[in-house]
Scaffold this motif. Structure first.
Motif, PDB file in Angstrom:
ATOM      1  N   ALA A 687       0.830  -1.214   0.000  1.00  0.00           N
ATOM      2  CA  ALA A 687       0.000   0.000   0.000  1.00  0.00           C
ATOM      3  C   ALA A 687       0.860   1.258   0.000  1.00  0.00           C
ATOM      4  O   ALA A 687       0.520   2.261  -0.650  1.00  0.00           O
ATOM      5  CB  ALA A 687      -0.923  -0.012   1.217  1.00  0.00           C
ATOM      6  N   THR A 688       1.997   1.207   0.703  1.00  0.00           N
ATOM      7  CA  THR A 688       2.892   2.370   0.731  1.00  0.00           C
ATOM      8  C   THR A 688       3.472   2.641  -0.648  1.00  0.00           C
ATOM      9  O   THR A 688       3.512   3.795  -1.108  1.00  0.00           O
ATOM     10  CB  THR A 688       4.015   2.140   1.751  1.00  0.00           C
ATOM     11  N   TRP A 689       3.946   1.588  -1.332  1.00  0.00           N
ATOM     12  CA  TRP A 689       4.509   1.771  -2.676  1.00  0.00           C
ATOM     13  C   TRP A 689       3.473   2.328  -3.643  1.00  0.00           C
ATOM     14  O   TRP A 689       3.761   3.215  -4.442  1.00  0.00           O
ATOM     15  CB  TRP A 689       5.057   0.442  -3.203  1.00  0.00           C
ATOM     16  N   LEU A 690       2.273   1.805  -3.566  1.00  0.00           N
ATOM     17  CA  LEU A 690       1.226   2.281  -4.467  1.00  0.00           C
ATOM     18  C   LEU A 690       0.877   3.739  -4.165  1.00  0.00           C
ATOM     19  O   LEU A 690       0.671   4.549  -5.085  1.00  0.00           O
ATOM     20  CB  LEU A 690      -0.014   1.390  -4.341  1.00  0.00           C
ATOM     21  N   ALA A 691       0.816   4.100  -2.878  1.00  0.00           N
ATOM     22  CA  ALA A 691       0.521   5.485  -2.517  1.00  0.00           C
ATOM     23  C   ALA A 691       1.633   6.421  -2.979  1.00  0.00           C
ATOM     24  O   ALA A 691       1.374   7.563  -3.399  1.00  0.00           O
ATOM     25  CB  ALA A 691       0.317   5.593  -1.009  1.00  0.00           C
ATOM     26  N   GLN A 692       2.892   5.959  -2.926  1.00  0.00           N
ATOM     27  CA  GLN A 692       3.996   6.779  -3.413  1.00  0.00           C
ATOM     28  C   GLN A 692       3.903   7.008  -4.913  1.00  0.00           C
ATOM     29  O   GLN A 692       4.187   8.118  -5.411  1.00  0.00           O
ATOM     30  CB  GLN A 692       5.331   6.119  -3.052  1.00  0.00           C
ATOM     31  N   ASP A 693       3.497   5.983  -5.669  1.00  0.00           N
ATOM     32  CA  ASP A 693       3.307   6.151  -7.109  1.00  0.00           C
ATOM     33  C   ASP A 693       2.196   7.153  -7.410  1.00  0.00           C
ATOM     34  O   ASP A 693       2.330   8.004  -8.301  1.00  0.00           O
ATOM     35  CB  ASP A 693       2.977   4.800  -7.754  1.00  0.00           C
ATOM     36  N   ILE A 694       1.099   7.059  -6.678  1.00  0.00           N
ATOM     37  CA  ILE A 694      -0.014   7.995  -6.888  1.00  0.00           C
ATOM     38  C   ILE A 694       0.419   9.414  -6.517  1.00  0.00           C
ATOM     39  O   ILE A 694       0.011  10.392  -7.166  1.00  0.00           O
ATOM     40  CB  ILE A 694      -1.242   7.556  -6.074  1.00  0.00           C
ATOM     41  N   LEU A 695       1.256   9.545  -5.462  1.00  0.00           N
ATOM     42  CA  LEU A 695       1.740  10.862  -5.057  1.00  0.00           C
ATOM     43  C   LEU A 695       2.517  11.534  -6.186  1.00  0.00           C
ATOM     44  O   LEU A 695       2.389  12.751  -6.400  1.00  0.00           O
ATOM     45  CB  LEU A 695       2.613  10.720  -3.807  1.00  0.00           C
ATOM     46  N   GLN A 696       3.315  10.772  -6.921  1.00  0.00           N
ATOM     47  CA  GLN A 696       4.041  11.343  -8.051  1.00  0.00           C
ATOM     48  C   GLN A 696       3.093  11.842  -9.124  1.00  0.00           C
ATOM     49  O   GLN A 696       3.356  12.852  -9.783  1.00  0.00           O
ATOM     50  CB  GLN A 696       4.996  10.291  -8.632  1.00  0.00           C
TER      51      GLN A 696
END
Length: 732
Positions: A687-696
């Motif tokens: 979930a953290t990795w996916l949220a970081q991708d969305i943040l970009q």
């Protein structure tokens, strides 16, 4: 010419008088008297009112020609409390319990006429069910259920062998109990009443000051693990104690009763602030243990500044409105200052940046919660001429404190009471012991009064020794005092010291059982009736019966059903972990309030059972902290994800990943094992990795960027909680 020696002011006759003038300081004397009146003076006032109520009850019952005034007098010593709100609340529930118990005794007598075994079985089931319900519904509702069982036993058991006198016994017993209720309530409310609302007000002020000092210690210098756990656990006890006080205060103050929702909101806000402070402490502890010197140096000045704001005023002169204003200014400038502090850290590792963002987010949330609590507290602005505040501010939302009780604990109370009363009743029926009925009544009484005691074995033993002292004292009164006095005034004069002694011992912490046993059983055994029966042999037999009942209960509580049995505390710990499961799965509306109140109440129950330092107590405390920490963070995560609904359109997998993360966290608390821990950690990382991708993707949009950063802070905090070396998830 030789001069005469002058008398110096510091010598001779003038010294004592001069010192007397210097030593007698009127303001100091008045302050000392006020301190005494607010401490030991309250105890002496309670003794005066208790003895007065007892003697008044005895006189009224004799004047009304009731057959057993000692029952009315016993009622006073069971009922009397230091504050009028306590007595009125107890009286209300006692009236209800007495009425229900009277009806139950009559129904059982009608169903099992001249069938003593079946009647005794029905009575055992009824009394045990009432005690179990008292454990389930605590605070002053507990007293109503206890009285429903005890009154039925008090009326019905003496008439098991003579059912024809049951109806008359029910009427007279109800009248005697009613006299005790009315007299104790009148004395408490009319003679120098000690208002519970004033106690509640002082409690709120001291709690506000204590939490300010506690938060400053956590933020400025940190606390050792044991010290933090001890002080945090005391705050949890205050939350449950506040709810109990708020309940009985409503009986004495109609204004407060109309503002009960406001006070409930205040307690809910305090729970939220405690949870935020706990999260901050946990993160600071992990940063210090991991050696993140750069992050600590970056966020440290903010924590020091906040600690200074919280302790800028003297504890005895705290102005909550000023603190709220200072915190509001601090909060308004915090985002800009955080951005400026973060710029030099952009080149550090991703984990360090996540630590910084999480610390900043937790700091902001804690400040927001304490501002909300301070505003609610300030809205309760007392006027000098009133005992409780009035204001027109509207409470923003409903809040209700819940008090869950484990079903196995309720069943445990039922079975334990049934066994104790059943043994006493079986022995009575089998041997036809003349005092056996009183032994059954004593067993009922001790099971009821110790049903929520943290150490029922100790309480029952103390009550047994109190019964012994009451029997011996009653023998002296029966043989040597009553025959040598004449008239009610002289009777009051000889009874007052004995009654005051029992009431005084009952106020001593650690020795309350002695005082309760002595006061109640002296009244029950040896208090005078309208027609005094001088039968010392009957008194001794009855005293032996009561003592045997107390010791029987102590043996059963200690050997057969100890309250700190591992399976029982394990069940309650399971209920506490289930609150984290609910935080992951239940509907969001009202979830935070339910989670907070249920968790804190279960923690108080565990602390009451696990009174001795042990491995199980340490494990329970670790699970307590982990449940509050992860559960609160998951609720924050779900709330932030629900607000950022646009993320579902940007990334179709997002909703499924969040749901999968919550499911794995729930599974970890349902089955805390290494495989569940690994799965939960993996889900949080995904979930953290996916949220970081969305943040970009949304980085250019400031509002959306802040939404994703808050979500990442929640995920990072959950991840650090799962990796904490002190967490209870890993077997040791």
């Amino acid at each position: 010419m030789k001069r005469d020696h002058a008398i110096k002011p510091s010598t001779g006759f003038f010294r004592p008088r001069g010192l007397m003038r210097q030593r007698f300081n009127r303001p100091v004397f008045h302050q000392a008297m006020r301190d005494w009146a607010n401490s030991d003076g309250l105890i002496w006032l309670h003794l005066l009112k208790t003895v007065t109520a007892g003697l008044l009850t005895l006189g009224v019952a004799m004047l009304l020609d009731l057959p057993q005034p000692r029952i009315a007098m016993t009622t006073v010593f069971v009922l009397m409390q230091p504050f009028s709100g306590m007595v009125l609340a107890k009286s209300f529930y006692r009236i209800l319990g007495t009425a229900v118990g009277t009806v139950a005794a009559l129904l059982l007598g009608g169903l099992f006429v001249q069938q003593s075994e079946l009647y005794m079985l029905g009575m055992i089931l009824w009394v045990s069910a009432c005690i179990a319900a008292a454990v389930r519904y605590r605070h002053f509702r507990w007293y109503g259920f206890v009285l429903a069982g005890y009154t039925a036993a008090l009326i019905g058991i003496p008439n098991v062998m003579a059912p024809q006198g049951l109806f008359l016994a029910a009427l007279t017993r109800a009248a005697e109990v009613a006299v005790g209720i009315v007299c104790s309530s009148a004395v408490s409310a009319l003679i120098l009443p000690q208002r519970s609302s004033l106690v509640l007000r002082r409690t709120l002020r001291s709690r506000y000051a204590n939490f300010n000092a506690f938060a400053a210690d956590v933020l400025a210098r940190g606390l050792e693990r044991n010290q933090f756990e001890r002080r945090f656990a005391s705050l949890i006890d205050e939350i449950s104690g506040f709810e109990a006080t708020r309940t009985f205060v409503a009986f004495e103050d109609p204004t407060l009763r109309s503002r009960a929702q406001h006070l409930a909101r205040l307690n809910s806000g305090f729970m939220d602030a405690c949870a935020r402070l706990h999260a901050l402490h946990q993160l600071l502890k992990r940063l210090r243990s991991s050696g993140s010197a750069s992050i600590l140096a970056a966020v440290g000045p903010y924590f020091d500044e906040l600690a200074t704001l919280l302790t800028a005023q003297a504890p005895e002169r705290l102005d909550a409105s000023r603190i709220a204003a200072d915190l509001r200014l601090f909060q308004a400038n915090l985002p800009r200052r955080i951005r400026e502090t973060k710029r030099p850290l952009e080149t550090t590792s991703a984990d360090s940046l996540a630590d910084f963002d999480t610390a900043a987010e937790l700091l902001y949330r804690f400040v927001a919660e304490w501002i909300n609590y301070s505003d609610t507290y300030v809205s309760l602005s007392w006027r000098k001429s009133e005992s409780w505040p009035h204001d027109g501010r509207r409470v923003p939302s409903k809040s209700r404190h819940q008090s869950p009780t484990n079903n196995f604990f309720v069943l445990f109370a039922f079975v334990r009471s049934a066994i104790v009363i059943g043994i006493a009743g079986s022995f009575w029926i089998a041997t036809n012991w003349p005092s056996g009925g009183l032994a059954v009544i004593g067993a009922t009484l001790v099971c009821a009064l110790t049903s929520t005691s943290p150490n029922p074995t100790k309480m029952a033993t103390q009550m047994g020794l109190g019964a012994v002292a009451a029997t011996l004292t009653g023998y002296l009164f029966m043989c040597y005092v009553y025959p040598n006095i004449d008239g009610f005034p002289l009777l009051c004069a000889v009874l007052a010291p004995v009654l005051a002694l029992g009431a005084f011992i009952a106020t001593r912490r650690g020795a309350a059982g002695y005082g309760i046993g002595f006061s109640v059983f002296f009244c029950l055994l040896a208090a005078p009736d309208n027609v005094v029966n001088y039968a010392p042999d009957l008194l001794i037999n009855n005293g032996i019966a009561l003592t045997v009942a107390m010791l029987l209960a102590a043996v059963v509580f200690s050997v057969v059903f100890p309250v700190d049995m591992p399976w029982l505390t394990g069940r309650i710990m399971g209920d506490m972990r289930a609150q984290a499961v609910a935080a992951c799965k239940d509907a969001l509306p009202g979830l935070n309030q339910r989670f907070q109140s249920n968790t804190h109440d279960l923690i108080s129950q565990l602390r009451m059972l696990l009174t001795h330092r042990s491995r199980r107590r340490r494990d329970a405390l670790r699970w307590m902290l982990a449940t509050i920490e992860v559960g609160h963070a998951v609720i924050d995560l779900r709330n932030e994800a629900a607000r950022a609904q646009y993320v579902d359109t940007l990334q179709p997998r997002w909703r499924g990943v969040i749901d999968h993360t919550c499911d794995d966290l729930a599974r970890l608390f349902e089955r805390p094992e290494p495989r569940s821990l690994e799965r939960a950690q993996s889900s949080v990382r995904s979930a953290t990795w996916l949220a970081q991708d969305i943040l970009q993707t949304v980085h250019a949009d400031r509002d959306k960027r802040h939404d994703l950063q808050r979500i990442l802070s929640c995920l990072h905090f959950i991840r650090t909680a799962l990796l904490d070396k002190d967490a209870p998830f890993r077997p040791r």
